[in-house]
Scaffold this motif. Structure first.
Motif, mmCIF file in Angstrom:
data_model
loop_
_atom_site.group_PDB
_atom_site.id
_atom_site.type_symbol
_atom_site.label_atom_id
_atom_site.label_comp_id
_atom_site.label_asym_id
_atom_site.label_seq_id
_atom_site.Cartn_x
_atom_site.Cartn_y
_atom_site.Cartn_z
ATOM 1 N N ASP A 281 0.837 -1.198 0.000
ATOM 2 C CA ASP A 281 0.000 0.000 0.000
ATOM 3 C C ASP A 281 0.875 1.253 0.000
ATOM 4 O O ASP A 281 0.560 2.237 -0.676
ATOM 5 C CB ASP A 281 -0.938 0.032 1.212
ATOM 6 N N SER B 166 2.414 1.626 -3.509
ATOM 7 C CA SER B 166 1.389 2.162 -4.404
ATOM 8 C C SER B 166 1.158 3.647 -4.140
ATOM 9 O O SER B 166 1.031 4.444 -5.079
ATOM 10 C CB SER B 166 0.090 1.385 -4.217
ATOM 11 N N PHE B 167 1.114 4.019 -2.868
ATOM 12 C CA PHE B 167 0.911 5.419 -2.485
ATOM 13 C C PHE B 167 2.024 6.299 -3.066
ATOM 14 O O PHE B 167 1.752 7.363 -3.623
ATOM 15 C CB PHE B 167 0.879 5.532 -0.955
ATOM 16 N N ILE C 165 4.227 5.634 -5.659
ATOM 17 C CA ILE C 165 4.351 5.671 -7.123
ATOM 18 C C ILE C 165 3.146 6.314 -7.814
ATOM 19 O O ILE C 165 3.207 6.602 -9.002
ATOM 20 C CB ILE C 165 4.639 4.275 -7.723
ATOM 21 N N SER C 166 2.086 6.587 -7.060
ATOM 22 C CA SER C 166 0.924 7.241 -7.669
ATOM 23 C C SER C 166 1.120 8.752 -7.804
ATOM 24 O O SER C 166 0.257 9.442 -8.345
ATOM 25 C CB SER C 166 -0.345 6.935 -6.873
ATOM 26 N N SER C 167 2.239 9.275 -7.324
ATOM 27 C CA SER C 167 2.529 10.709 -7.448
ATOM 28 C C SER C 167 3.991 10.915 -7.836
ATOM 29 O O SER C 167 4.891 10.473 -7.132
ATOM 30 C CB SER C 167 2.265 11.407 -6.104
ATOM 31 N N ARG C 168 4.183 11.619 -8.935
ATOM 32 C CA ARG C 168 5.571 11.856 -9.363
ATOM 33 C C ARG C 168 6.321 12.711 -8.354
ATOM 34 O O ARG C 168 7.542 12.629 -8.243
ATOM 35 C CB ARG C 168 5.623 12.466 -10.760
#
Length: 91
Positions: free
Chosen positions: A6, A9-10, A12-15
């Motif tokens: 989690d 994912s958290f 890599i969901s924001s550059r």
């Protein structure tokens, strides 16, 4: 290594979160240094640091009441997450 997917994912969901973790993996830094080194806006860096800190992936290394020259570093959990992201070629 028991990395929480989690958290991976958290990040890599924001550059911007990726940029902050990438820079802090090289060593502690201030928000303005991160913004300069990663060529992103300071507001994005500050927001990313706040979110990463809420998830215990980065830590403020100076006192909370310091307003200028705030130095941040990776927590052990943050280091594990970054290592997993790199090992899996996710960025």
């Amino acid at each position: 290594m028991s990395t929480d997917w989690d958290d991976v994912s958290f990040v890599i969901s924001s550059r911007y979160r990726v940029a902050v973790l990438k820079r802090l993996a090289d060593g502690p830094s201030t928000p303005s240094q991160i913004a300069s080194d990663e060529d992103v806006g300071i507001a994005h860096v500050s927001r990313a640091l706040q979110r990463l800190r809420e998830r215990s992936l980065v830590d403020l290394l100076v006192s909370d009441d310091r307003k200028k020259g705030r130095v941040y570093g990776l927590t052990e959990q943050g280091r594990d997450v970054w290592d997993k992201i790199e090992a899996e070629n996710m960025v």
